[in-house]
Design a protein around this motif. Structure first.
Motif, mmCIF file in Angstrom:
data_model
loop_
_atom_site.group_PDB
_atom_site.id
_atom_site.type_symbol
_atom_site.label_atom_id
_atom_site.label_comp_id
_atom_site.label_asym_id
_atom_site.label_seq_id
_atom_site.Cartn_x
_atom_site.Cartn_y
_atom_site.Cartn_z
ATOM 1 N N VAL A 128 0.852 -1.198 0.000
ATOM 2 C CA VAL A 128 0.000 0.000 0.000
ATOM 3 C C VAL A 128 0.882 1.239 0.000
ATOM 4 O O VAL A 128 0.662 2.203 -0.744
ATOM 5 C CB VAL A 128 -0.937 -0.004 1.233
ATOM 6 N N MET B 274 -5.646 5.096 -3.401
ATOM 7 C CA MET B 274 -6.179 4.122 -2.466
ATOM 8 C C MET B 274 -7.613 3.728 -2.864
ATOM 9 O O MET B 274 -7.994 2.577 -2.754
ATOM 10 C CB MET B 274 -6.183 4.786 -1.099
ATOM 11 N N ASP B 275 -8.391 4.718 -3.340
ATOM 12 C CA ASP B 275 -9.792 4.437 -3.668
ATOM 13 C C ASP B 275 -9.897 3.433 -4.808
ATOM 14 O O ASP B 275 -10.724 2.529 -4.785
ATOM 15 C CB ASP B 275 -10.517 5.726 -4.051
ATOM 16 N N LEU C 43 -9.109 0.162 -3.563
ATOM 17 C CA LEU C 43 -10.227 -0.342 -2.761
ATOM 18 C C LEU C 43 -11.326 -0.905 -3.643
ATOM 19 O O LEU C 43 -11.920 -1.928 -3.316
ATOM 20 C CB LEU C 43 -10.810 0.801 -1.940
ATOM 21 N N LEU C 44 -11.579 -0.223 -4.772
ATOM 22 C CA LEU C 44 -12.608 -0.729 -5.695
ATOM 23 C C LEU C 44 -12.219 -2.108 -6.187
ATOM 24 O O LEU C 44 -13.033 -3.032 -6.221
ATOM 25 C CB LEU C 44 -12.734 0.211 -6.893
ATOM 26 N N VAL D 197 -13.259 -9.273 -3.311
ATOM 27 C CA VAL D 197 -13.837 -9.717 -2.037
ATOM 28 C C VAL D 197 -15.284 -10.144 -2.236
ATOM 29 O O VAL D 197 -15.739 -11.156 -1.708
ATOM 30 C CB VAL D 197 -13.733 -8.593 -1.000
ATOM 31 N N LEU E 191 -20.070 5.246 -4.487
ATOM 32 C CA LEU E 191 -19.058 4.394 -3.857
ATOM 33 C C LEU E 191 -19.545 3.914 -2.497
ATOM 34 O O LEU E 191 -19.118 2.872 -2.016
ATOM 35 C CB LEU E 191 -17.748 5.164 -3.693
ATOM 36 N N ILE E 192 -20.460 4.676 -1.869
ATOM 37 C CA ILE E 192 -21.004 4.245 -0.572
ATOM 38 C C ILE E 192 -21.736 2.921 -0.743
ATOM 39 O O ILE E 192 -21.600 2.015 0.071
ATOM 40 C CB ILE E 192 -21.941 5.328 0.008
ATOM 41 N N ILE F 146 -21.159 0.668 -3.024
ATOM 42 C CA ILE F 146 -20.184 -0.402 -3.260
ATOM 43 C C ILE F 146 -19.529 -0.797 -1.945
ATOM 44 O O ILE F 146 -19.377 -1.981 -1.637
ATOM 45 C CB ILE F 146 -19.154 0.068 -4.297
ATOM 46 N N ALA F 147 -19.186 0.223 -1.140
ATOM 47 C CA ALA F 147 -18.550 -0.078 0.148
ATOM 48 C C ALA F 147 -19.511 -0.850 1.042
ATOM 49 O O ALA F 147 -19.106 -1.753 1.771
ATOM 50 C CB ALA F 147 -18.107 1.208 0.821
ATOM 51 N N ALA F 148 -20.813 -0.500 0.960
ATOM 52 C CA ALA F 148 -21.794 -1.205 1.798
ATOM 53 C C ALA F 148 -21.897 -2.663 1.376
ATOM 54 O O ALA F 148 -21.963 -3.566 2.227
ATOM 55 C CB ALA F 148 -23.151 -0.512 1.701
ATOM 56 N N MET G 51 -19.580 -4.383 -0.022
ATOM 57 C CA MET G 51 -18.313 -4.995 0.401
ATOM 58 C C MET G 51 -18.352 -5.328 1.891
ATOM 59 O O MET G 51 -17.985 -6.422 2.323
ATOM 60 C CB MET G 51 -17.220 -3.978 0.111
ATOM 61 N N LEU G 52 -18.856 -4.366 2.662
ATOM 62 C CA LEU G 52 -18.926 -4.561 4.115
ATOM 63 C C LEU G 52 -19.867 -5.715 4.442
ATOM 64 O O LEU G 52 -19.549 -6.586 5.253
ATOM 65 C CB LEU G 52 -19.427 -3.267 4.757
ATOM 66 N N ILE H 37 -10.526 -5.963 5.438
ATOM 67 C CA ILE H 37 -11.385 -5.525 4.341
ATOM 68 C C ILE H 37 -12.545 -4.695 4.882
ATOM 69 O O ILE H 37 -12.951 -3.703 4.278
ATOM 70 C CB ILE H 37 -11.869 -6.736 3.539
ATOM 71 N N ALA I 231 -13.472 -0.981 3.831
ATOM 72 C CA ALA I 231 -14.798 -0.584 3.351
ATOM 73 C C ALA I 231 -15.305 0.608 4.142
ATOM 74 O O ALA I 231 -15.897 1.533 3.574
ATOM 75 C CB ALA I 231 -15.769 -1.749 3.461
ATOM 76 N N LEU J 134 -13.609 3.648 2.838
ATOM 77 C CA LEU J 134 -14.155 4.059 1.529
ATOM 78 C C LEU J 134 -15.509 4.740 1.712
ATOM 79 O O LEU J 134 -15.770 5.826 1.184
ATOM 80 C CB LEU J 134 -14.304 2.820 0.642
ATOM 81 N N CYS J 135 -16.351 4.083 2.503
ATOM 82 C CA CYS J 135 -17.697 4.574 2.771
ATOM 83 C C CYS J 135 -17.632 5.933 3.467
ATOM 84 O O CYS J 135 -18.300 6.886 3.074
ATOM 85 C CB CYS J 135 -18.361 3.561 3.700
ATOM 86 N N GLN K 145 -16.517 8.998 1.368
ATOM 87 C CA GLN K 145 -17.578 9.475 0.482
ATOM 88 C C GLN K 145 -18.689 10.162 1.273
ATOM 89 O O GLN K 145 -19.279 11.138 0.817
ATOM 90 C CB GLN K 145 -18.163 8.307 -0.316
#
Lengths: 509, 292
Positions: A175, A299-300, A303-304, A310, A342-343, A345-347, A349-350, B98, B102, B105-106, B109
């Motif tokens: 990283v 980093m973003d 992360l994508l 994942v 992106l929120i 996508i992050a959700a 992922m989470l 991870i 996330a 990232l979240c 944004q």
């Protein structure tokens, strides 16, 4: 319901197999269609005999190759035919990201090196080939050729710490290296710091082509890239190097080493090959987008990419492709929301990491484990199964007659238990040698039909004076055993004693 | 090269880096989790401090307190999302990594969505003006940030040495299972670790925002720096992190003076890679199985 369908239903209890069965012939069992000069088969069939009908059946072991071919064919045909320019562009991006992720999976899954510098490798090669194109006039095909060389150089550089560091130490370091690249490209004037990227490289789309045709050409070039990545994955993961590394999983390296597997060399080899492949994708990236931007190192963006692998599930090529598809779709569907998509996508992922052990492709295994756990919990909660065989056990027993016999016996015992009462026992004592009621006759018929082993009997110690209860051994030459030291004066009393013992055993069963 | 200037810059950088690295290091060693959302905590505490400065009070103490408090809350939030549901699940280290990614990232944004892309400036809480030490000039904000971060570091170290909670945290660092067996609550201890490290990041955010601006993605660079400093110091080692912070601050100062600002990251990384090649667990790193 005929006996046959019943038998088949019985066989299906517990673990259902929905894979289609085809009729076969014994002589065809070992017939295989093979790729020329190899032992590999396009589809893996398994032949077995149906235990009930005794017919030969051919079963497709996995439908995965068919699914791959269908999906890839759909991908090759649908977007250029149906989509507008932006859709084809999105599909092109999807193919490129999928190729990156598949190669990355080789590093993470096969080589077990948790490198987060995959996109940085792509970016390094993209910048390198773009710079050569702009400052040395390299044409597009030369950029494709030097891309892997740049990737290899970057791979060698970041492989040096990989020889010493493990797991997260290496992940964090990579990283940091990506951040270093980003800062350098943002600051360096020759790399286009002023323009927000290095632009103006040679492209592979001829100027004479129309815009639509150019986009479709780009799409098919990316499709070939994706196919190449898949072939590379198969060649490495499915063949010698992959096998060597599968023999040396985490925590078992010492064992593999003792077997003579040089797992370190194999890891570095896979890492370098995949770095070169990532470099090739970087060269392609630079020719497709006519340049490179520092966004490759952010980093973003990383992360994508991580979200993609994942969500699909780390460790398989289909997981990489499916995750890429989902993230790219989310990205394009919610494009009107701007960066806040992106929120979403992050959700996703989470949610995936919180609830799923191995991504979307790990769901079947996780569901099976969960179901098995629930089943065993239920079985443990059942205090008494009444001598019956549970459905899960039933699938393991080849002789289904035994299951029915047990079930019949269990039902019979339950029925007889209801008949036992104090009056019945009293009746047995008082009506010795006389006519008896129907209920008592039923109970006695059951007792008399018991197997000889451990069957109670009466032994006359001194005829007309002393009787004992014994249990037969059921084996020739082995004497019966004495059950207890109670003595009875008359044979009637002793027979009633045997009856009481049998009733007790019945009630205990 | 002016030795006074070098020493002052080193101390300033080392105190900030120490604050950033120590949080990551403590979380790794006690929770077994790499907190990539520390950057988010950093950014969100900057906004917390900014909101208080805009709406309630411009005083230095209020701004610092707001930053520290927001950081602690954000740390608790990360712990509740990424640690509590996952810590007893298979494949925890990777999944929590991870999950924190996330969250970061979240969160970035989300901050962008609420506060917009325009950067905010915090009030100069240490005032203006500067002092002369030897031949070097040091501004009040530099002195303030050194004093504050050293104070917080000392308080944290003293707290972890002397308090009951600190003892529990150290027990968990050494052997989580054994700690649980003797009655240390893993969840509550983990939450307090997350809050303390969040508070550290919050203070670092307020201190760094004296020179830089508050923005939704301001946390990325401090996160990466804190992470590599923690890595060089050895994940889990407090003294190692502090030594690494001083060394890396020194290298940054020397590079900035001798070669130029754009080479800072390169020399830092060469140094870190060299350290890790010689000592793969960092300067004061624990052997892996001592944690397990």
């Amino acid at each position: 319901m005929t006996a046959k369908t019943q038998a088949r239903d019985m066989a299906l209890v517990g673990r259902r197999r929905w894979l289609p069965l085809a009729r076969s012939h014994g002589s065809a069992s070992w017939h295989r269609v093979r790729y020329p000069l190899t032992r590999r088969t396009p589809l893996l069939f398994e032949t077995r005999y149906n235990p009930f009908t005794l017919a030969t059946e051919r079963r497709l072991v996995t439908v995965r190759p068919i699914a791959w071919v269908l999906m890839l064919a759909l991908l090759a045909v649908a977007p250029p035919l149906l989509g507008n320019n932006s859709f084809v562009g999105a599909a092109t991006l999807f193919e490129m990201y999928a190729a990156i992720n598949i190669v990355w999976m080789l590093q993470i899954g096969t080589a077990g090196i948790f490198s987060l510098a995959s996109l940085a490798t792509v970016g390094f090669a993209a910048y390198g080939s773009a710079a050569l194109s702009i400052y040395a006039g390299f044409p597009w095909w030369a950029m494709w050729l030097v891309g892997p060389a740049f990737g290899l150089v970057f791979g060698v550089l970041i492989a040096i710490p990989a020889t010493r560091l493990e797991g997260f130490y290496y992940a964090l370091l990579t990283v940091g290296i990506a951040e270093l690249c980003r800062v350098y490209t943002v600051q360096s004037q020759p790399l286009g710091a002023a323009n927000g990227g290095l632009f103006g490289t040679d492209g592979f789309v001829p100027d004479s082509m129309s815009e639509r045709h150019g986009i479709i050409l780009g799409f098919y070039a990316a499709f070939v890239l994706l196919l190449g990545a898949l072939v590379l994955y198969r060649m490495i993961n499915g063949q010698r190097l992959g096998r060597l590394l599968r023999a040396a999983p985490e925590q078992h390296e010492a064992f593999a080493e003792a077997l003579g597997i040089n797992y370190r060399a194999a890891r570095i080899q896979v890492f370098l090959i995949s770095s070169a492949a990532l470099g090739g994708i970087g060269g392609f990236y630079a020719t497709l987008l006519h340049g490179a931007t520092p966004a490759l190192f952010t980093m973003d963006q990383l992360l994508l990419l991580l979200a993609m692998i994942v969500i699909g599930g780390i460790g398989t090529a289909e997981g990489a492709v499916l995750g890429t598809l989902i993230v790219v779709l989310l990205d394009k569907v919610f494009i009107s929301l701007g960066p806040s998509r992106l929120i979403f996508i992050a959700a996703v992922m989470l949610g995936t990491v919180l609830f799923l052990r191995g991504g979307l492709f790990g769901i079947p295994a996780q569901y099976q484990a969960w179901r098995g756990k629930r089943q065993s919990e239920r079985r443990a909660a059942q205090s008494d199964k009444g001598g019956e065989i549970m459905p899960e056990e039933a699938t393991e027993i080849a002789d289904k007659q035994a299951i029915y016999t047990k079930r019949f016996d269990a039902n019979l015992r339950a029925e007889l238990k209801r008949l036992i009462s104090d009056q019945l026992i009293e009746e047995h004592r008082t009506t010795m040698g006389k006519r008896r009621s129907d209920a008592l006759e039923r109970v006695l018929a059951h007792f008399r039909s018991a197997a000889v082993a451990d069957k109670y009997a009466v032994l006359a110690v001194k005829p007309f004076a002393e009787y004992r209860i014994i249990a037969l051994s059921g084996r020739r030459g082995v004497p019966p055993r004495v059950v207890d030291d109670r003595l009875f004066a008359t044979p009637e009393e002793a027979l009633h004693g045997v009856f009481l013992k049998r009733v007790q055993d019945l009630m205990d069963s | 090269m002016d030795p006074y200037y070098l020493v002052l810059t080193t101390v300033t950088l080392a105190s900030i880096y120490g604050l950033l690295a120590l949080g990551i290091s403590i979380i790794w060693s006690s929770l077994g989790m790499i907190n990539m959302a520390q950057g988010f905590t950093f950014a969100v505490s900057g906004y917390g401090a900014w909101l208080v400065a805009q709406n309630i009070s411009q005083s230095g103490i209020a701004v610092i307190a707001a930053g520290v408090l927001t950081g602690a809350l954000s740390g608790a939030l990360i712990g509740a999302i990424a640690f509590i549901p996952l810590y007893d699940k298979p494949n925890f280290p990777l999944r929590s990594l991870i999950a924190t990614l996330a969250i970061s990232l979240c969160g970035g944004q989300f901050l962008l969505w609420i506060f917009g892309p325009r950067v905010k400036a915090l009030p100069k809480i240490f005032g203006y003006g500067s002092y002369h030490i030897g031949t070097a000039v040091i501004s009040r904000e530099k002195i303030g940030s050194i004093v504050c971060s050293v104070a917080l570091l000392l308080i944290t170290l003293a707290w972890s040495k002397n308090s009951r909670r600190g003892l529990e945290i150290r027990a968990m660092m050494q052997n989580p299972e054994g700690a649980a067996l003797v009655g240390v609550g893993l969840r509550s201890t983990a939450m307090s670790v997350m809050m303390v490290t969040g508070a550290m990041a919050g203070l670092a955010a307020v201190l760094l925002s004296q020179n830089y601006f508050v923005s939704p993605f301001a946390g990325a660079t401090p996160l990466v720096k804190g992470m590599v400093v923690a890595l060089a110091g050895g994940l889990g080692s407090v003294s190692g992190a502090l030594i690494a912070a001083v060394l890396i601050g020194f290298i940054e100062a020397v590079t900035a003076v001798g070669l130029g600002g754009q080479y800072v990251l390169i020399t830092q990384f060469l140094f870190i890679i060299a350290v890790l090649l010689i000592r793969p667990r960092g300067i004061g790193g624990m052997i892996e199985h001592s944690r397990e």
